[in-house]
Design a protein around this motif. Structure first.
Motif, PDB file in Angstrom:
ATOM      1  N   ALA A  13      42.943  40.903  36.003  1.00 35.13           N
ATOM      2  CA  ALA A  13      41.944  40.386  35.062  1.00 35.13           C
ATOM      3  C   ALA A  13      41.717  38.896  35.250  1.00 35.13           C
ATOM      4  CB  ALA A  13      42.384  40.672  33.627  1.00 35.13           C
ATOM      5  N   GLU A  14      42.714  38.191  35.789  1.00 32.96           N
ATOM      6  CA  GLU A  14      42.594  36.748  36.003  1.00 32.96           C
ATOM      7  C   GLU A  14      42.053  36.391  37.382  1.00 32.96           C
ATOM      8  OE1 GLU A  14      43.156  34.648  33.618  1.00 32.96           O
ATOM      9  OE2 GLU A  14      43.973  36.112  32.195  1.00 32.96           O
ATOM     10  N   ALA A  15      41.959  37.381  38.286  1.00 34.06           N
ATOM     11  CA  ALA A  15      41.639  37.113  39.686  1.00 34.06           C
ATOM     12  C   ALA A  15      40.135  36.970  39.912  1.00 34.06           C
ATOM     13  CB  ALA A  15      42.182  38.234  40.567  1.00 34.06           C
ATOM     14  N   ASP A  16      39.801  36.115  40.860  1.00 35.34           N
ATOM     15  CA  ASP A  16      38.423  36.043  41.356  1.00 35.34           C
ATOM     16  C   ASP A  16      38.251  36.925  42.588  1.00 35.34           C
ATOM     17  OD1 ASP A  16      37.280  33.752  39.664  1.00 35.34           O
ATOM     18  OD2 ASP A  16      39.140  32.904  40.445  1.00 35.34           O
ATOM     19  N   VAL A  26      41.134  47.051  40.058  1.00 32.38           N
ATOM     20  CA  VAL A  26      40.431  45.768  40.089  1.00 32.38           C
ATOM     21  C   VAL A  26      39.159  45.859  39.249  1.00 32.38           C
ATOM     22  CG1 VAL A  26      39.225  44.122  41.583  1.00 32.38           C
ATOM     23  CG2 VAL A  26      41.384  45.144  42.333  1.00 32.38           C
ATOM     24  N   PRO A  27      38.936  44.913  38.340  1.00 31.91           N
ATOM     25  CA  PRO A  27      37.736  44.978  37.489  1.00 31.91           C
ATOM     26  C   PRO A  27      36.449  44.902  38.300  1.00 31.91           C
ATOM     27  CG  PRO A  27      39.328  43.369  36.646  1.00 31.91           C
ATOM     28  CD  PRO A  27      39.804  43.769  38.003  1.00 31.91           C
ATOM     29  N   ALA A  28      35.418  45.533  37.790  1.00 37.05           N
ATOM     30  CA  ALA A  28      34.100  45.451  38.412  1.00 37.05           C
ATOM     31  C   ALA A  28      33.660  43.991  38.437  1.00 37.05           C
ATOM     32  CB  ALA A  28      33.103  46.297  37.631  1.00 37.05           C
ATOM     33  N   GLY A  29      33.090  43.580  39.536  1.00 36.37           N
ATOM     34  CA  GLY A  29      32.631  42.205  39.674  1.00 36.37           C
ATOM     35  C   GLY A  29      33.645  41.291  40.352  1.00 36.37           C
TER      36      GLY A  29
END
Length: 489
Positions: free
Chosen positions: A228-231, A249-252
């Motif tokens: 959630a913290e990753a780019d 991994v979150p969308a985006g």
């Protein structure tokens, strides 16, 4: 009994605030206990934010040339046999991985040399014609200016099949000035931990710019807290592991996965004579033995062209003899139960073919630590059982290899080749269209050059955002500057 070795690197978190899990790694007789940190999801999220903030303060202001110097200084120490960090790596890596001590020593030396300053500068230049775009806005060829920004936080999910593998992605993250959080693999939690501590010693401000953590596979809450913290997220491993990380991994969020690959080799009739064939077999054997075919670049099949002064069957015998010799120098590591089953199953299948069909031959005793399956048939590319098992297929023309490997296009990466220049470039064209992304010499399959395009992609450019100042903005700013002449009435 020795106390467990402590893995991980947790800036800003006291050891007493962490729970620990002990892994027992390695073969009986030289097993090592390693304790890995078990953080609560809230701790993992806070740690990721800490790394992001520290990197913005200490890493993103460094010129890329200075980052190269820091990595180079750390790697120089790891190449020094007298350095405590190298001695610790040399002591622990063979024990936790099960690989032969001398194989690990030579493998480390070869691998680390690709991360010295000259190679790192080439690495950056391979992706950026002007490496200074990582530091500041630079003139663009089309006009205007351009600047490359790395992710504020890059998360790595590593595989543990090859010792020291995390160095590759860690170097990428540092060169694009990202804060880095790495998830240790349970199979090899040592090298990344050592390297993080060494970097902190070489350049203390970097101590807070990266974290090395661990969580149990399948722990959705821990994964979610970090991702959630990753780019951007880099993941290595088998297809199932890659798919699992991708789902988490979150969308985006940018996701880059490097999954399982199949390597193979080609040997032209033009190079098969009494002088060169044994030397080529020796190099091919090193590609098989190095890390027991665990790497994504390791060979599983060699296609040998008929019509040379040395026939394919003879080449297979040369290869078998070299594998037998290397077993004395670098004994095969003890195989896990599932690995033994895979090797045994593959060998039994090869034995049945040798009995049932003319032109098949199995080289290597049933209890040998290697197996060569020779066939007169042009066999489609397929994985072996690993553990120094290899298939050698005779073929009428090397161009016939392309349709045999093309069905595996998404799993293709490295092809080792022994051929004359005109053959090399002709085959490179057709193999590249089939999905191969790297062609190298036999003996170099498991030792990629600095700056190679892993899986055909850009290592650094895939991680950054390019920000442009267009010419229109530049001209408009000039017109609005205090020094601009006002139009006269």
């Amino acid at each position: 009994m020795n106390a467990p070795w402590t893995a991980g690197h947790l800036p800003g978190i006291a050891a007493q605030d962490v729970a620990w899990h002990t892994l027992s790694l390695g073969a009986a007789g030289r097993a090592v206990e390693v304790r890995v940190p078990v953080l609560r999801p809230q701790q993992l999220g806070a740690l990721a934010r800490h790394v992001r903030q520290a990197s913005a303060q200490h890493l993103q202001c460094l010129p890329v040339s200075r980052i190269v110097q820091i990595i180079d200084a750390a790697v120089a120490r790891l190449l020094d046999p007298r350095d405590p960090f190298r001695q610790e790596a040399q002591r622990l890596l063979p024990a936790v991985s099960g690989y032969d001590v001398e194989m690990v020593r030579l493998g480390l030396d070869g691998f680390l040399q690709t991360f010295r300053a000259p190679q790192l500068h080439r690495f950056v230049a391979e992706d950026f014609a002007n490496p200074k775009v990582l530091d500041e806005f630079q003139p663009a060829v089309k006009g205007g200016f351009v600047r490359a920004f790395g992710p504020a936080l890059l998360v790595h999910s590593w595989a543990g099949n090859v010792p020291a593998l995390p160095l590759w992605s860690l170097a990428c993250g540092l060169l694009v000035k990202a804060g880095n959080v790495g998830k240790l693999p349970s199979a090899e939690p040592v090298f990344a931990s050592l390297f993080a501590r060494l970097l902190a010693e070489v350049h203390p401000p970097l101590a807070d710019c990266l974290a090395i953590v661990w969580w149990q596979g399948g722990d959705e809450a821990s994964a979610a807290a970090v991702f959630a913290e990753a780019d951007a997220v880099l993941a290595y491993g088998g297809e199932e592991a890659i798919a699992q990380v991708r789902r988490q991994v979150p969308a985006g969020t940018r996701f880059l996965g490097h999954g399982h690959k199949l390597g193979f080799g080609l040997v032209s009739r033009s190079v098969l004579d009494a002088q060169r064939a044994p030397a080529l077999a020796r190099r091919a054997a090193h590609d098989i033995v190095r890390y027991e075919q665990q790497g994504c670049y390791s060979p599983h099949q060699f296609y040998v062209e008929r019509g040379g002064k040395v026939e394919p069957r003879v080449f297979a015998h040369y290869l078998a003899a070299e594998l037998a010799n290397l077993q004395h120098r670098f004994p095969r590591r003890a195989l896990a139960l599932e690995e033994k089953a895979a090797v045994s199953g593959w060998r039994q299948s090869a034995e049945l073919q040798a009995l049932a069909q003319e032109g098949h031959e199995l080289l290597g005793a049933p209890d040998a630590a290697w197996t060569v399956a020779y066939t007169e048939l042009a066999r489609p590319l397929a994985p072996t059982g690993g553990g120094r098992s290899i298939c050698v297929s005779a073929i009428d023309a090397l161009d016939e290899v392309v349709p045999l490997v093309a069905p595996h296009a998404r799993f293709l990466q490295t092809a080792g080749i022994a051929a004359q220049p005109q053959e090399l470039f002709r085959l490179a064209e057709s193999l590249g269209r089939a999905g191969v992304t790297r062609l190298c010499a036999l003996g170099a399959m498991t030792a990629p050059e600095a700056g190679w395009h892993h899986d055909g992609r850009f290592n650094l450019a895939d991680l950054v955002r390019m920000v442009e100042i267009e010419q229109s903005a530049e001209r408009a700013a000039d017109a609005l500057a205090p020094y601009a002449q006002e139009e006269r009435p």
